[in-house]
Design a protein around this motif. Structure first.
Motif, short mmCIF file in Angstrom:
data_model
loop_
_atom_site.label_atom_id
_atom_site.label_comp_id
_atom_site.label_asym_id
_atom_site.label_seq_id
_atom_site.Cartn_x
_atom_site.Cartn_y
_atom_site.Cartn_z
N CYS A 34 1.42 -0.68 -9.93
CA CYS A 34 0.95 -0.74 -8.54
C CYS A 34 -0.56 -0.53 -8.52
CB CYS A 34 1.65 0.33 -7.71
SG CYS A 34 1.02 0.45 -6.03
N CYS A 70 -1.23 3.02 -6.31
CA CYS A 70 -0.88 4.35 -6.81
C CYS A 70 -0.64 4.36 -8.32
CB CYS A 70 0.36 4.87 -6.08
SG CYS A 70 1.85 3.91 -6.39
N CYS A 98 5.99 -1.72 -3.74
CA CYS A 98 5.99 -0.52 -4.58
C CYS A 98 6.93 0.51 -3.98
CB CYS A 98 4.57 0.03 -4.67
SG CYS A 98 4.49 1.61 -5.53
N ASN A 142 6.99 3.60 -4.59
CA ASN A 142 6.36 4.91 -4.44
C ASN A 142 5.51 4.98 -3.17
OD1 ASN A 142 5.70 7.55 -5.47
ND2 ASN A 142 3.66 6.74 -5.85
N CYS A 143 4.63 3.98 -2.94
CA CYS A 143 3.71 4.05 -1.80
C CYS A 143 4.05 3.03 -0.73
CB CYS A 143 2.27 3.88 -2.27
SG CYS A 143 1.90 2.27 -2.97
ZN ZN Z 1 2.30 2.10 -5.14
#
Ligand code: ZN
Length: 60
Positions: free
Chosen positions: A30, A33, A43, A45-46
């Motif tokens: 990504c 992040c 992504c 995560n973010c």
């Molecule tokens: Zn990310």
């Protein structure tokens, strides 16, 4: 069927099988992040994709 003349040692067998492990292919990073993510996907995560936040509430 032809038969092997000599048995192979455990070391020879294990050296041959040292190449048999599967590895993860197609992981990208990504850009926001730097977490590993699947390519062409948001992504996890973010929640960003192509520089925009797609999933709300997943901000780091
Ligand atoms: Zn990310």
């Amino acid at each position: 069927m032809a038969q092997p003349k000599r048995r192979h040692s455990h070391a020879r067998k294990n050296k041959r099988r040292s190449h048999h492990a599967l590895k993860v292919e197609g992981l990208s990073i990504c850009p926001k992040c730097t977490e590993p993510k699947l390519p062409h996907r948001i992504c996890g995560n973010c929640g960003y994709y192509q520089g925009k936040q797609i999933v709300k509430g997943a901000e780091i």
